[in-house]
Design an enzyme around this catalytic site. Structure first.
Site, mmCIF file in Angstrom:
data_model
loop_
_atom_site.group_PDB
_atom_site.id
_atom_site.type_symbol
_atom_site.label_atom_id
_atom_site.label_comp_id
_atom_site.label_asym_id
_atom_site.label_seq_id
_atom_site.Cartn_x
_atom_site.Cartn_y
_atom_site.Cartn_z
ATOM 1 N N HIS A 1 -3.451 -2.656 -1.614
ATOM 2 C CA HIS A 1 -2.627 -3.549 -0.781
ATOM 3 C C HIS A 1 -3.543 -4.346 0.164
ATOM 4 O O HIS A 1 -3.573 -4.108 1.368
ATOM 5 C CB HIS A 1 -1.647 -2.682 0.004
ATOM 6 C CG HIS A 1 -0.542 -3.383 0.689
ATOM 7 N ND1 HIS A 1 -0.714 -4.489 1.491
ATOM 8 C CD2 HIS A 1 0.789 -3.121 0.703
ATOM 9 C CE1 HIS A 1 0.448 -4.864 1.988
ATOM 10 N NE2 HIS A 1 1.381 -4.038 1.521
ATOM 11 N N GLU B 1 -2.470 -8.724 -3.540
ATOM 12 C CA GLU B 1 -2.571 -7.310 -3.861
ATOM 13 C C GLU B 1 -2.698 -7.077 -5.366
ATOM 14 O O GLU B 1 -1.925 -7.623 -6.148
ATOM 15 C CB GLU B 1 -1.345 -6.580 -3.316
ATOM 16 C CG GLU B 1 -1.111 -6.850 -1.829
ATOM 17 C CD GLU B 1 0.246 -6.375 -1.350
ATOM 18 O OE1 GLU B 1 0.744 -5.367 -1.906
ATOM 19 O OE2 GLU B 1 0.820 -7.008 -0.440
#
Length: 437
Positions: free
Chosen positions: A305, A408
């Site tokens: 992330h 991400e």
């Protein structure tokens, strides 16, 4: 109350009797769970009232404290405190630098008073609510430096009490990585602005993720089922440091790992070994390796992330996703197709599907381009909270949405990975600066 450190071979009768009374008879723990085959490897502790053994505990070599039990008639008289004090003293003598246990939820306050902190959500174990609790010992960073430090290149420090961080410096770049969550916090090429973003309001605390850097989302990406933490359970737990070393072109790597235990199996009932290998130099490479160590296949979603620092979000765009279908979370997961570069003038939360392409963050504010290449992933998430959603994050300062962007590397939504017994999957993100704009 007096405590003795004993072995299973010498005191199995006393230890077993106490555990049978408390766990099997009183709490209805199945015998198959209670007798787990680990007792012969452990340090055991017996607490005596005069000459009568009334409580016990055990300590495993990996720092796992368990089987803490006191007979009902002797509770509230200091037996538990005496046991835990003896366990901590032995842990220090064995130079253990990190301890963990699964506490019955009603007893969590007892362990907090000795410095343990809850990590993650409550989970059932043998039908009883539990909390995982961890204690980072005073010698944790020094012990890591003794085993894994690299002179002039890699060393461990404490970012806050109980939050060890590894700092890496090479001729090409510098980086910081939290051992909790194996979370890369910083990567800054020499002479450049930082490439990763961390909020000025980020919290460095045991059991809490840091807002920014590269949180590891595993074994699920996004919201968990009822009672389960969002983005999985590994991002708020301490990882084991398994190896450090020097690679090619003056790069440095560090390998983190984690295996299943009672607390993970209560949330996700599978046997696994997961590693994050971070290689840092002129580029940043992160490899998330999932191995199935059980007897049945399992399915995961996952993500790196990654929060990037940008000069100004309004003048930033992302290329590489042209003509790609995406699910728009802002619009209730409506499907749409990307036309041209991704630009930003409001909240953006999209899952781009069926894409293995490189993405390039064209950052006009800092006059640079950041390339994000990947493998083992067919989804890419692009996210910026914008003004209103930012207000809901206590660990994000006002206006910071203007200087960050998440691109991400994930397997999310419909993109799920099945791993057979004995198999593995590698999710790789490779980040580098392209030539100056």
């Amino acid at each position: 109350m007096q405590v003795q450190v004993v072995t299973w071979a010498s005191h199995a009768a006393e230890l077993g009797s106490i555990r049978r009374h408390v766990f099997i008879d009183e709490q209805n723990v199945p015998e198959a769970l209670e007798w787990d085959g680990l007792d012969h490897r452990a340090f055991h502790f017996l607490v005596y009232a005069d000459t009568l053994p009334v409580g016990c505990a055990r300590l495993l070599a990996d720092g796992h404290i368990g089987r803490m039990a006191v007979l009902q008639d002797f509770r509230g008289q200091g037996a538990g405190r005496a046991l835990l004090a003896a366990v901590l003293q032995t842990a220090r003598q064995q130079t253990l630098s990190w301890l963990y246990l699964n506490a019955q939820t009603h007893a969590a306050g007892f362990y907090v008073r000795s410095g343990f902190q809850p990590v993650g959500a409550e989970f059932p174990d043998a039908g009883i609510p539990h909390l995982r609790m961890e204690l980072v010992m005073e010698n944790h960073s020094s012990a890591l430096n003794t085993r894994f430090g690299l002179a002039g290149k890699l060393h461990f420090v404490d970012a806050a009490a109980g939050v060890p961080v590894v700092e890496i410096t090479t001729a090409h770049a510098s980086a910081r990585i939290a051992v909790q969550g194996a979370q890369v916090l910083e990567w800054q090429p020499t002479g450049q602005q930082p490439v990763l973003w961390v909020s000025r309001a980020a919290v460095y605390q045991t059991g809490k993720g840091v807002r920014g850097g590269v949180p590891v989302c595993w074994p699920w990406f996004g919201a968990g089922a009822e009672g389960k933490p969002a983005h999985g359970f590994v991002r708020t737990r301490l990882w084991e440091v398994r190896e450090t070393g020097q690679g090619v072109a003056d790069s440095v790597f560090i390998r983190f790992g984690m295996k299943d235990d009672e607390s993970t199996r209560a949330l996700w009932d599978h046997a696994f070994d997961v590693e994050l290998i971070v290689t840092m130099g002129a580029a940043l490479k992160m490899e998330l390796v999932t191995r199935n160590t059980g007897a049945a296949p399992f399915e995961i979603t996952q993500g790196l992330h990654t929060y990037f620092r940008v000069g100004a979000i309004a003048s930033t765009q992302v290329t590489g996703l042209e003509d790609t279908v995406y699910l728009d979370k802002v619009l209730g997961f409506a499907r749409a197709t990307q036309h041209g570069a991704v630009t930003f003038d409001g909240e953006t939360d999209r899952v781009y599907v069926n894409t293995t392409s490189d993405c390039v963050i064209d950052d006009a504010g800092f006059q640079r381009k950041i390339r994000v290449a990947k493998s083992g992933s067919t989804s890419t998430v692009v996210w910026n909270p914008w003004i209103e959603k930012e207000k809901g994050f206590a660990d994000m300062a006002q206006g910071e949405y203007q200087e960050m962007l998440c691109v991400e590397t994930v397997n999310a939504g419909e993109d799920r990975v099945t791993i057979v017994p004995g198999g593995e999957h590698r999710l790789v993100a490779f980040i580098a600066l392209d030539a100056a704009v």
